[in-house]
Design an enzyme around this catalytic site. Structure first.
Site: not given
Length: 327
Positions: A125, A148, A150, A175, A201, A246, A298
């Site tokens: 991330t 990933k 953010k 995300d 996401e 999750k 991660d």
């Protein structure tokens, strides 16, 4: 069999800081449940998340309130009725799985009727920052196969283009953490397709995502904040293409495995994600990740240090947990 319950609050420093559209943090604050029966020990870890109105004190208090029932020898089936916050349920459920594995001498994957887990590639991330800073971070991580990003603030199109230029060979997922608006979807999805993003996401706020119904897009849309457990699964069909499972949202491994199977039966892809936590939280999530097309576990890589023993990472490849950690 009577049990002894231990509830511990722990804080694990992050390497730097971690920023998403809702704010920044510098530590991973977790609650650890330990169950002892005199001969064996089972553990589970959870992350109470303010987005879901959960705090560390609240979760610890909920577990303390359930102490008598837990120590009397509760089962996994009883967990949802013992502790209200899903994070509390998660820590307790995973500790019960671990304890059963230790008692039986069988790994949790066998107890759950699964195939032996295999090593998996996890996303790495990149925290939300300016376009230039995120591009710099992407260049430093360009050797990783899956990044990933953010996002969720002004300038996301520029971020995407600069990151792709800085990491031309990495697969990209995004995300937005509920940070986009309906009128931004078409142009931002177009940029995502332009730079080869594979999955986005939670672009819209949970509960305000009807704009996704029937919307043409060239990228997979994954529910995160909108997806918790099987009870809400039907409401996601037609809006999303995938769900992020999750354990802190589902209330533990037991429901997470059932949710993964149910999602696939409805034609939804599975992503497995995590909160910022140690390898003790990632270990059970790795079992769910065996169902997933995208893995984002991660958490330990973003901490200054992890538990010892912890999960072994070889770059972005993570290996099943050692038995003395969990399961």
């Amino acid at each position: 069999m009577p049990l002894q319950l231990e509830i511990a609050r722990e804080s694990w420093p992050i390497a730097g800081s971690f920023t998403i559209s809702r704010g920044s943090k510098t530590s991973a604050d977790v609650v650890v449940v330990t169950l002892r029966d005199g001969a064996h020990v089972g553990r589970g870890e959870c992350v109470p998340y303010p987005r879901y109105n959960e705090t560390v004190p609240q979760v610890a208090e909920a577990l303390e309130a359930a102490r008598a029932a837990i120590e009397a020898g509760c089962t996994r089936e009883q967990v949802p009725n013992l502790a209200a916050p899903h994070a509390a349920q998660n820590a307790l459920d995973c500790a019960l799985w671990d304890l059963e594995a230790k008692r039986s001498g069988q790994p949790t994957w066998q107890l759950a009727g699964l195939s032996e887990p295999r090593p998996l590639v996890t996303a790495f991330t990149l925290s939300l920052d300016t376009p230039e800073a995120m591009a710099e971070a992407a260049a430093k991580s360009a050797h990783r196969p899956l990044l990933k990003l953010k996002l969720g603030r002004d300038g996301d199109a520029e971020r995407l283009r600069l990151i792709r230029k800085a990491a031309p060979k990495s697969r990209l997922i995004v995300d937005a953490n509920e940070g986009w608006q309906p009128d931004q979807l078409t142009p931002l999805f177009a940029v995502c397709a332009e730079v080869g993003v594979e999955l986005v996401e939670q672009p819209l706020p949970a509960g305000n995502d009807d704009a996704l119904k029937g919307l043409q897009r060239a990228v997979t849309i994954c529910a995160d904040e909108s997806a918790h457990d099987r009870a809400g699964l039907d409401a996601l069909v037609g809006k999303y293409d995938a769900i992020n499972i999750k354990l802190d949202k589902t209330g533990g491994l037991t429901e997470a495995l059932a949710l993964a199977r149910a999602a696939q039966s409805k034609g939804l892809k599975v992503m497995t994600g995590c909160m910022l936590a140690t390898s003790l939280a990632m270990a059970p999530a790795l079992l769910v990740a065996q169902f997933a097309s995208v893995v984002d576990l991660d958490g330990p890589l973003l901490l200054k240090e992890d538990r010892n023993p912890g999960i072994r990472f070889d770059g972005s490849v993570m290996y099943p947990a050692p038995p003395d950690l969990w399961g």
